[in-house]
Design an enzyme around this catalytic site. Structure first.
Site, PDB file in Angstrom:
ATOM      1  N   GLY A  81       0.833  -1.191   0.000  1.00 21.71           N
ATOM      2  CA  GLY A  81       0.000   0.000   0.000  1.00 21.71           C
ATOM      3  C   GLY A  81       0.872   1.247   0.000  1.00 21.71           C
ATOM      4  O   GLY A  81       2.090   1.184   0.120  1.00 21.71           O
ATOM      5  N   GLY A  82       0.230   2.391  -0.134  1.00 24.11           N
ATOM      6  CA  GLY A  82       0.953   3.657  -0.061  1.00 24.11           C
ATOM      7  C   GLY A  82       1.427   4.153  -1.415  1.00 24.11           C
ATOM      8  O   GLY A  82       1.239   3.512  -2.450  1.00 24.11           O
ATOM      9  N   THR A 114       8.080   6.182  -2.085  1.00 23.81           N
ATOM     10  CA  THR A 114       9.071   6.480  -1.048  1.00 23.81           C
ATOM     11  C   THR A 114      10.448   6.178  -1.584  1.00 23.81           C
ATOM     12  O   THR A 114      10.608   5.655  -2.687  1.00 23.81           O
ATOM     13  CB  THR A 114       8.785   5.716   0.259  1.00 23.81           C
ATOM     14  OG1 THR A 114       9.528   6.327   1.318  1.00 23.81           O
ATOM     15  CG2 THR A 114       9.152   4.246   0.162  1.00 23.81           C
ATOM     16  N   LEU A 125       5.916   3.571   6.444  1.00 19.40           N
ATOM     17  CA  LEU A 125       5.345   2.260   6.712  1.00 19.40           C
ATOM     18  C   LEU A 125       4.440   1.860   5.548  1.00 19.40           C
ATOM     19  O   LEU A 125       3.621   2.658   5.095  1.00 19.40           O
ATOM     20  CB  LEU A 125       4.543   2.371   8.013  1.00 19.40           C
ATOM     21  CG  LEU A 125       4.249   1.118   8.804  1.00 19.40           C
ATOM     22  CD1 LEU A 125       4.074   1.500  10.262  1.00 19.40           C
ATOM     23  CD2 LEU A 125       2.964   0.492   8.308  1.00 19.40           C
ATOM     24  N   GLY A 131       6.975  -3.637   5.131  1.00 19.70           N
ATOM     25  CA  GLY A 131       7.173  -3.241   6.527  1.00 19.70           C
ATOM     26  C   GLY A 131       7.447  -1.769   6.704  1.00 19.70           C
ATOM     27  O   GLY A 131       6.651  -0.932   6.283  1.00 19.70           O
ATOM     28  N   CYS A 160       5.557   9.797   0.097  1.00 15.05           N
ATOM     29  CA  CYS A 160       4.296   9.128   0.455  1.00 15.05           C
ATOM     30  C   CYS A 160       3.077   9.854  -0.129  1.00 15.05           C
ATOM     31  O   CYS A 160       1.960   9.738   0.400  1.00 15.05           O
ATOM     32  CB  CYS A 160       4.179   8.967   1.969  1.00 15.05           C
ATOM     33  SG  CYS A 160       5.575   8.067   2.673  1.00 15.05           S
TER      34      CYS A 160
END
Length: 202
Positions: free
Chosen positions: A70-71, A74, A137, A149, A167
């Site tokens: 997800g996200g 980064t 995260l 993680g 993000c």
């Protein structure tokens, strides 16, 4: 007590490590012990499965890998501790949101040891110091088992963050432990964070 295997991978390329996580998760059974992998990666941007490519603002020669967590986007690079959590959530009685909170709490507790006041931000997973992101995260859950993680900025070149909206947040500041305390040793931080993570896991 749920058994937990710890693997120290040191500095490894991102993509083979990601594929190994997928393979581990696909092959594991109800008896497979959970694992935590600790590592650093050479410079790489990773874009989550619903990530928007426009959050990469410019090409600075760092490879971009589209992945299944997800996200949004980064950055990983040397001097950043990456911790992959390969957990059977059902066996541990954990829901995803609770796991996220426990990971964030482990980071907050670790940073408190160093005199750093870290906190959560509503609606933005991760851990922040005075509004600047110090830890990101992102998880993937498959058949109630997690992989991917967290990453914690310790002693790294933060310049690549200027090429992205970290993000997915335009203009979000980032920070690292080196700029907030005198700790720059990734292995030492890894050992201490591991203790906090183990304390948070049922």
């Amino acid at each position: 007590m749920n058994k937990l295997e710890i693997r120290h991978l040191e500095r490894v390329e991102f993509e083979p490590t990601w594929r190994a996580m997928q393979d581990f998760t696909a092959r594991r059974t109800a008896e497979t012990p959970d694992e935590i992998w600790l590592c650093e990666h050479p410079p790489v941007f990773t874009l989550g499965q619903a990530g928007k490519p426009e959050h990469l603002l410019r090409d600075i020669g760092v490879p971009l890998v589209k992945i299944d967590r997800g996200g949004q986007i980064t950055y990983h690079g040397p001097g950043q501790l990456v911790v992959y959590l390969l957990l059977d959530l059902q066996r541990r009685g954990l829901k995803v949101r609770e796991l996220v909170k426990r990971i964030e709490q482990a980071l907050i507790d670790l940073l408190e040891e160093y005199g750093i006041a870290a906190e959560r931000l509503a609606g933005a997973p991760g851990v922040y110091v005075a509004g600047a992101k110090i830890a990101a995260l992102g998880l993937r859950i498959r058949n109630a088992r997690s992989y991917h993680g967290l990453c914690l900025n310790i002693d790294m070149d933060l310049a690549p963050y200027a090429a992205i909206n970290p993000c997915g947040y335009a203009g979000m500041a980032v920070t690292q432990m080196r700029d907030l305390c005198d700790e720059t040793n990734v292995q030492r931080v890894a050992a201490r964070l591991l203790q906090h993570l183990q304390a948070q896991l049922p």
